[in-house]
Motif scaffolding. Structure first.
Motif, short mmCIF file in Angstrom:
data_model
loop_
_atom_site.label_atom_id
_atom_site.label_comp_id
_atom_site.label_asym_id
_atom_site.label_seq_id
_atom_site.Cartn_x
_atom_site.Cartn_y
_atom_site.Cartn_z
N THR A 103 -45.49 12.37 18.53
CA THR A 103 -45.42 11.08 19.22
C THR A 103 -46.42 11.05 20.38
OG1 THR A 103 -43.83 11.69 20.92
CG2 THR A 103 -42.93 11.08 18.78
N ARG A 138 -37.80 9.13 30.83
CA ARG A 138 -38.51 10.40 31.05
C ARG A 138 -38.77 10.58 32.54
NH1 ARG A 138 -40.82 12.64 26.30
NH2 ARG A 138 -41.25 14.36 27.71
N GLN A 179 -33.53 12.06 24.79
CA GLN A 179 -34.43 11.33 23.89
C GLN A 179 -33.96 11.48 22.44
OE1 GLN A 179 -38.58 12.20 24.49
NE2 GLN A 179 -39.14 11.38 22.49
N TRP A 180 -34.20 12.64 21.86
CA TRP A 180 -33.93 12.79 20.43
C TRP A 180 -32.44 12.73 20.11
CZ3 TRP A 180 -37.88 11.68 17.74
CH2 TRP A 180 -39.15 11.99 18.21
N LEU A 189 -45.59 10.84 23.30
CA LEU A 189 -44.95 11.45 24.48
C LEU A 189 -45.19 12.96 24.51
CD1 LEU A 189 -41.60 9.47 24.55
CD2 LEU A 189 -43.55 9.19 26.04
N ARG A 190 -46.10 13.47 23.67
CA ARG A 190 -46.41 14.90 23.69
C ARG A 190 -47.09 15.27 25.00
NH1 ARG A 190 -52.09 15.28 21.64
NH2 ARG A 190 -51.73 17.18 20.46
N ALA A 234 -36.19 15.53 27.14
CA ALA A 234 -36.72 15.36 25.77
C ALA A 234 -35.66 15.71 24.74
CB ALA A 234 -37.95 16.25 25.58
N ALA A 236 -37.11 20.10 19.69
CA ALA A 236 -37.40 18.84 20.38
C ALA A 236 -38.89 18.72 20.68
CB ALA A 236 -36.58 18.74 21.66
N SER A 282 -41.56 15.93 19.40
CA SER A 282 -42.33 15.14 20.37
C SER A 282 -43.83 15.24 20.11
CB SER A 282 -42.06 15.64 21.80
OG SER A 282 -40.71 15.45 22.11
N GLU A 283 -44.26 16.34 19.48
CA GLU A 283 -45.70 16.52 19.22
C GLU A 283 -46.27 15.42 18.33
OE1 GLU A 283 -48.36 18.47 20.05
OE2 GLU A 283 -47.08 19.04 21.71
#
Lengths: 357, 473
Positions: B409, B197, B232-233, B411-412, B228, B402, B406-407
């Motif tokens: 996790t 990130r 990431q995903w 990492l939000r 993200a 995405a 992320s919400e």
């Protein structure tokens, strides 16, 4: 249908979906914020009470109603607290664990179709469970998923269940160094209570190599002198991993009477055994074996050479003098290089000034 | 139907396929991440951290002219929560005094150290160790690019696992524990990748992350969304589909034995991480070791890296990535559509070629085509606007997905202000920024075809970026 229609319809659907997603994200964000606030608030109220309970300043009756407001979060907090305490301190929390009406639920979860549910249940029963939970955990040792078996084994040991040592060894007889390490760690957390079962395995017939390796490893972790005769016997085992663990454990126990038995493996066919032997001789300060260590400096394997050098430094003046002499006079170039490196790492020799190849 | 209309249909199909595949990858990634989290037990990482039996790691930090940040990066590395590890910093012919600053900050003293030389590298000028930090080794060597620096460090590493990070990377304190977990559970794991990130916006003091906020500039925010979504995903999804063809050089944990078997990263590579990952995949399949050497993604291991917030630096970086992707694909072209390489050959490599390497050319062609259509009167203005809006909303939808994932996790976005800035960046992403990115990539493609193989301009570190504690002698 023409291109424009398709594009327009697709774009319209995606626009609606994007708006829906945005609303969903906002809703989720609000929900997550509230959950986090609730957790922070619950922790703020319950942790001081739990600590007061541990100090004997309050009673179960006062703490329980607070914990029951969110029993799952309360369980997590109690597990965290238990982990931060020693074994005795952890036992003081048992009345609070017992006050949570989760025991039967977790025992039932051990039969869930979802392996993750079984995994968490097996772990939680290590904290929540009592003697009545042991049969369920013993059954979990035969679970299809290795992770669940490990969690059940940990929970059984957490309860001090010495009868579980043998079933654990047989249910977690998984090939591979890492798995063996994990099992050894679990069993050794039982402390000296594990020794009788371990001796039974090391002296008994019919146990396979990995079980013997684990038993040998546990003996070393627990540093039990009672296991020395059995470990000496294992030094002659045909499987290298068993010999290796026996050497390592004997050096951990630190009995000087076994030095010559260990040194006899200095030319073992397995480099891992030889490397462990060198480290063991250093640990035991076996200065009579300096010639063997000097020979180890020219071994074909880097780790054997390295461990031999480190062992010589551990011998003190006698070993360091031999190592300094080896820098210039060792017959083997690798031996000279390793001697120089080890001395420099220990601040006993100045580095060369020219560039290295 | 005219040829141009057929082309428009094809481009529309390409666009929808691209976004549909990405959406599937993101959703597969989310499923994998959820599955991973559900399989984590309460005390798992504490046990790994406390166990003396956990596999030790050699953490390698190659650097070239990183004097302004290297001390903070090394301090962060030395503070990591892991039972046994060494940090090997390699100054790859730095000319800005990197070695002097390291010597001064860590009281280094020169030693002779010898290792097994499996991979040939440029000459080593000196090896240093610190009496204050017994697990720190610093290597000064002749310049030979990042890959060569990594290979030199591997030669002198001691441990069975190698972790490679960039000189500007800040790892979360438990990152190594998270990355080591798959190796402890499955002996067939060959390498583990983690989440990368942007570090711009982080507040870090003495190597410790104190505050996690987002970048301040719009360019930084756009990259935040991109990281993200794609890094990431989608990468977790690609990993699940055995198509992980780019483990970022910013965070990789790999078995040393396998690293040496593959021969380490190629020093002539434009982007050594992409080329190495493809070659690693090829090696695993060629040796018929696919069951014993899996690549895994750890959704909990997070590394923060500095992203460019100046347009020139951004352009240079992306140009290099595009050329590197092309080079890696060309070198491993034999894997594309080759059933011998399983999913990697039949899905991963074609996906990388069609939807990564060639995406910019196809997309730019679409823009040119639309202008041609409009000029020649083949398509109406309404049709063109509808097409542009579809491209726009496809991107928005994918990015929002995405963000939604992320919400759930840690990492939000840390606060509502950052959240709305993120949404704004998503809405603005396709209004210029994306098109600029396309042009850079197309230029990169042509430059590669014309033989450009250099690494481009070196990214200069900004004082405000990543808030790494400046070196104070």
């Amino acid at each position: 249908m023409n291109l424009l229609t398709i594009v327009t319809i697709t774009a319209a659907i995606l626009t609606l979906l994007s708006l829906f997603l945005l609303i969903l994200i906002i809703g989720m964000r609000i929900f997550t914020d509230r959950s986090l606030d609730h957790e922070a608030d619950f922790r703020k109220r319950s942790i001081p009470l739990i600590k007061a309970f541990l100090r004997g300043e309050t009673t179960v009756e006062i703490v329980t109603p607070i914990l029951l407001k969110d029993e799952n979060l309360a369980l997590l907090i109690l597990m965290e607290e238990a982990d931060s305490l020693d074994e005795e301190g952890g036992k003081k929390l048992h009345p609070l664990f017992a006050a949570l009406p989760l025991l039967r639920k977790e025992e039932h979860s051990l039969t869930s179709r979802l392996w993750q549910t079984r995994l968490h249940a097996a772990e939680r029963l290590g904290y929540l469970g009592d003697d009545t939970s042991m049969p369920a955990l013993m059954t979990a040792l035969r679970d299809d998923v290795v992770g669940v078996r490990f969690a059940a084994a940990r929970s059984l040991i957490q309860h001090g269940c010495t009868d579980a040592v043998e079933p654990i060894l047989s249910s977690l007889d998984i090939p591979g160094e890492v798995s063996q390490r994990r099992v050894a760690e679990i069993i050794s957390s039982l402390g000296p209570r594990a020794i009788d079962s371990i001796l039974k395995v090391m002296n008994g017939p019919g146990y396979d190599d990995s079980t013997l390796s684990i038993a040998a490893r546990v003996s070393g972790i627990l540093r039990s002198e009672r296991t020395i005769p059995s470990l000496r016997h294992l030094l002659k085992h045909p499987v290298a991993n068993v010999r290796l663990n026996a050497v390592r454990s004997l050096s951990s126990i630190g009995d000087h009477a076994v030095i010559q038995d260990i040194a006899a493996l200095g030319e073992d066919s397995s480099w891992e055994v030889r490397s462990t032997v060198m480290a063991a001789l250093g640990k035991l300060r076996a200065s009579e074996n300096i010639p063997l260590l000097l020979q180890g400096l020219s071994d074909q394997e880097w780790w054997v050479r390295h461990n031999a050098g480190v062992a010589l430094v551990l011998m003190g003046d006698q070993g360091i003098t031999a190592l300094k002499d080896a820098v210039d006079h060792h017959v083997d170039a690798y031996g000279r290089d390793m001697s120089r490196q080890i001395l420099q790492q220990n601040g006993l020799l100045e580095p060369t000034t020219e560039a290295l190849p | 139907m005219t040829t141009i209309h057929i082309l428009l249909w094809l481009i529309l199909a390409y666009y929808i396929s691209l976004h549909a595949i990405y959406l599937i990858l993101v959703l597969v990634g989310a499923t994998q991440a959820r599955r991973y989290r559900r399989g984590i037990t309460f005390a798992e990482f504490r046990r790994i951290g406390e166990s003396p039996l956990t596999m030790p790691i050699s953490l390698i930090i190659p650097c070239y002219n990183e004097a302004s940040i290297v001390v903070a990066t090394v301090r962060n590395a030395l503070r990591l929560n892991y039972p046994q590890f060494e940090v090997i910093v390699v100054s790859d012919g730095s000319t800005d005094g990197t070695i002097d600053i390291m010597k001064e900050s860590f009281h280094l003293r020169k030693i002779d150290r010898f290792g097994r030389k499996h991979i040939l590298t440029k000459d080593i000028l000196g090896i240093y160790e610190s009496p204050d930090h017994p697990n720190l080794v610093v290597i000064d060597k002749v310049n030979g690019r990042r890959a060569d620096a990594i290979n030199a460090a591997v030669t002198l590493s001691r441990y069975p696992l190698l972790c490679i990070i960039d000189a500007d990377c800040v790892l979360e304190s438990d990152a190594l524990l998270h990355m080591a977990r798959p190796f402890l559970r499955d002996t067939g794991v060959a390498a583990v990748a983690g989440i990368v990130r942007p570090s711009n916006g982080l507040k870090i003091v003495d190597g410790k992350i104190l505050q996690n906020t987002l970048p301040k500039t719009l360019l930084g925010m756009n990259q935040e969304v991109e990281y993200a979504r794609s890094f990431q995903w989608a990468r977790i999804g690609l990993c699940r589909l055995k198509s992980m063809l780019c483990i970022s050089g910013a965070l990789l944990l790999i078995k040393k034995s396998l690293f040496e078997e593959v021969g380490g990263p190629w020093p002539q590579a434009i982007t050594d991480d992409i080329e190495f990952t493809m070659r690693l995949n090829r090696h695993i399949h060629d040796r018929r070791r696919k069951d014993h050497a899996r690549l895994v993604f750890s959704p909990d291991a997070v590394c923060y890296t500095e992203i460019p917030e100046k347009i020139g630096q951004y352009a240079s970086q992306r140009n290099r990535w595009q050329r590197g992707t092309m080079q890696a694909l060309m070198r491993n072209a034999g894997m594309i559509f080759n059933p011998r390489y399983g999913m990697t050959g039949l899905f991963g490599m074609p996906f990388f070629l069609i939807f990564e390497a060639l995406a910019a050319i196809v997309e730019l062609s679409a823009w040119v085509l639309m202008v041609v259509c409009l000029t020649l009167g083949i398509a109406s203005g309404v049709e063109i606007i509808a097409m542009i809006f579809l491209a726009y909303i496809l991107g928005v939808f994918l990015s929002l997905t995405a963000v939604l994932l992320s919400e759930s996790t840690r990492l939000r976005a840390a606060n509502w202000c950052d959240f709305w800035r993120l949404i704004l960046a998503i809405l603005l992403d396709n209004l210029g920024f994306h098109q600029f990115h396309l042009i850079i990539r197309v230029i990169g493609t042509f430059q590669y075809l014309l033989g450009r193989k250099d690494l481009g301009a070196v990214m200069t570190r900004n004082g405000n970026q990543s808030s790494l504690t400046p070196h104070t002698p």
